[in-house]
Design a protein around this motif. Structure first.
Motif, PDB file in Angstrom:
ATOM      1  N   UNK A 103       0.813  -1.215   0.000  1.00 11.15           N
ATOM      2  CA  UNK A 103       0.000   0.000   0.000  1.00 11.15           C
ATOM      3  C   UNK A 103       0.850   1.270   0.000  1.00 11.15           C
ATOM      4  N   UNK A 104       2.159   1.147   0.088  1.00 12.27           N
ATOM      5  CA  UNK A 104       3.016   2.334   0.120  1.00 12.27           C
ATOM      6  C   UNK A 104       3.360   2.778  -1.303  1.00 12.27           C
ATOM      7  N   UNK A 105       3.791   4.032  -1.426  1.00 11.01           N
ATOM      8  CA  UNK A 105       4.259   4.527  -2.714  1.00 11.01           C
ATOM      9  C   UNK A 105       5.585   3.854  -3.062  1.00 11.01           C
ATOM     10  N   UNK A 106       5.799   3.505  -4.327  1.00  6.04           N
ATOM     11  CA  UNK A 106       7.053   2.853  -4.722  1.00  6.04           C
ATOM     12  C   UNK A 106       8.298   3.650  -4.345  1.00  6.04           C
ATOM     13  N   UNK A 107       8.205   4.972  -4.302  1.00  3.69           N
ATOM     14  CA  UNK A 107       9.391   5.762  -3.967  1.00  3.69           C
ATOM     15  C   UNK A 107       9.869   5.490  -2.542  1.00  3.69           C
ATOM     16  N   UNK A 108       8.959   5.038  -1.684  1.00  2.00           N
ATOM     17  CA  UNK A 108       9.336   4.757  -0.298  1.00  2.00           C
ATOM     18  C   UNK A 108      10.213   3.502  -0.237  1.00  2.00           C
ATOM     19  N   UNK A 109       9.820   2.430  -0.917  1.00  2.00           N
ATOM     20  CA  UNK A 109      10.655   1.227  -0.873  1.00  2.00           C
ATOM     21  C   UNK A 109      11.943   1.432  -1.666  1.00  2.00           C
ATOM     22  N   UNK A 110      11.902   2.247  -2.730  1.00  6.55           N
ATOM     23  CA  UNK A 110      13.125   2.522  -3.486  1.00  6.55           C
ATOM     24  C   UNK A 110      14.132   3.284  -2.630  1.00  6.55           C
ATOM     25  N   UNK A 111      13.654   4.279  -1.892  1.00  8.27           N
ATOM     26  CA  UNK A 111      14.543   5.051  -1.006  1.00  8.27           C
ATOM     27  C   UNK A 111      15.140   4.175   0.087  1.00  8.27           C
ATOM     28  N   UNK A 112      14.323   3.312   0.671  1.00  7.93           N
ATOM     29  CA  UNK A 112      14.848   2.457   1.732  1.00  7.93           C
ATOM     30  C   UNK A 112      15.867   1.461   1.180  1.00  7.93           C
ATOM     31  N   UNK A 113      15.647   0.986  -0.058  1.00  8.59           N
ATOM     32  CA  UNK A 113      16.641   0.116  -0.687  1.00  8.59           C
ATOM     33  C   UNK A 113      17.969   0.823  -0.893  1.00  8.59           C
ATOM     34  N   UNK A 114      17.921   2.085  -1.316  1.00 10.93           N
ATOM     35  CA  UNK A 114      19.148   2.873  -1.484  1.00 10.93           C
ATOM     36  C   UNK A 114      19.812   3.120  -0.133  1.00 10.93           C
ATOM     37  N   UNK A 115      19.022   3.486   0.874  1.00  8.79           N
ATOM     38  CA  UNK A 115      19.586   3.769   2.201  1.00  8.79           C
ATOM     39  C   UNK A 115      20.254   2.532   2.793  1.00  8.79           C
ATOM     40  N   UNK A 116      19.624   1.374   2.607  1.00 12.54           N
ATOM     41  CA  UNK A 116      20.247   0.139   3.078  1.00 12.54           C
ATOM     42  C   UNK A 116      21.554  -0.122   2.332  1.00 12.54           C
ATOM     43  N   UNK A 117      21.562   0.101   1.034  1.00 17.87           N
ATOM     44  CA  UNK A 117      22.764  -0.119   0.227  1.00 17.87           C
ATOM     45  C   UNK A 117      23.903   0.793   0.667  1.00 17.87           C
ATOM     46  N   UNK A 118      23.578   2.032   0.973  1.00 18.40           N
ATOM     47  CA  UNK A 118      24.611   2.964   1.458  1.00 18.40           C
ATOM     48  C   UNK A 118      25.150   2.497   2.810  1.00 18.40           C
ATOM     49  N   UNK A 119      24.288   1.974   3.653  1.00 17.75           N
ATOM     50  CA  UNK A 119      24.729   1.451   4.949  1.00 17.75           C
ATOM     51  C   UNK A 119      25.630   0.239   4.752  1.00 17.75           C
ATOM     52  N   UNK A 120      25.318  -0.599   3.773  1.00 17.97           N
ATOM     53  CA  UNK A 120      26.133  -1.776   3.468  1.00 17.97           C
ATOM     54  C   UNK A 120      27.557  -1.355   3.086  1.00 17.97           C
ATOM     55  N   UNK A 121      27.679  -0.282   2.315  1.00 16.08           N
ATOM     56  CA  UNK A 121      29.012   0.194   1.938  1.00 16.08           C
ATOM     57  C   UNK A 121      29.815   0.621   3.160  1.00 16.08           C
ATOM     58  N   UNK A 122      29.162   1.268   4.114  1.00 18.69           N
ATOM     59  CA  UNK A 122      29.876   1.682   5.324  1.00 18.69           C
ATOM     60  C   UNK A 122      30.191   0.489   6.222  1.00 18.69           C
ATOM     61  N   UNK A 123      29.305  -0.522   6.223  1.00 19.40           N
ATOM     62  CA  UNK A 123      29.567  -1.750   6.978  1.00 19.40           C
ATOM     63  C   UNK A 123      30.824  -2.422   6.450  1.00 19.40           C
TER      64      UNK A 123
END
Length: 211
Positions: free
Chosen positions: A97-117
């Protein structure tokens, strides 16, 4: 029983476990839009060629274990599976039920966190591993439980194929996203660089963008 439950929760999404407990034997559903993320360790076979089996598994366990900890902090993210030295996850599978931009942003944010990990893990293990990340936001994505004995949760669809091929084309230390993901997240102020048309096997030339 608690140990079995803990293990199941590590390999099955909580909502899928609830369905199984309710007695549903065949679980499958379609997701209209999701973001799929592939994280691959660059040249891990070369890096691990002189390591013992214990060192190889220990390195992967440390890195992927850190990913597992952080993915829980992103409520829309779901770990799908490990494929050798590749970590596959998806965002938005259980929040249609969420807008696609919300899951896309969270996917990017997780990916950025993975790089720092990865940076932290390299320091911890005194190694110099690199990763590349591919992300694609599209649909529909088919999700469900496969198998009869050793049952696993998995997703299929062209969205996954594109994300995987973007990862293969990505430069080490970066995130390569599809045009569809870019259109969803461009308003959020990420430092995104257009990469032009990139040839993806089975798909032809597709526009891609990098962080």
């Amino acid at each position: 029983k608690k140990q079995s439950q803990d293990l199941l929760e590590q390999i099955m999404p909580a909502k899928v476990l609830s369905m199984l407990k309710e007695g549903k034997s065949e679980i499958s559903f379609s997701v209209p839009s999701a973001s799929v993320v592939f994280v691959d360790i660059v040249n891990f076979s070369g890096f691990s060629s002189d390591l013992s089996p214990q060192q190889i598994m220990g390195t992967l366990s440390t890195l992927f274990g850190a990913f597992d900890v952080w993915i829980q902090k992103f409520p829309l993210m779901t770990k799908i599976k490990l494929i050798g030295d590749t970590y596959m996850s998806a965002c938005g599978l259980f929040a249609t039920d969420i807008e696609p931009k919300i899951h896309a942003k969270q996917g990017i944010d997780f990916s950025l966190r993975v790089l720092s990990i990865l940076d932290d893990t390299n320091i911890k293990l005194n190694v110099s591993l690199e990763i590349r990340i591919g992300i694609n936001s599209d649909g529909p994505v088919i999700a469900g439980v496969l198998g009869t004995e050793n049952r696993v949760f998995d997703i299929i669809g062209d969205t996954i194929n594109v994300a995987s091929r973007l990862e293969h084309k990505c430069e080490p230390g970066h995130i390569l996203m599809s045009a569809k993901t870019y259109e969803l997240v461009k308003e959020f102020g990420y430092n995104i660089i257009p990469k032009g048309a990139i040839f993806l096997k089975g798909k032809g030339d597709m526009m891609a963008y990098s962080i």
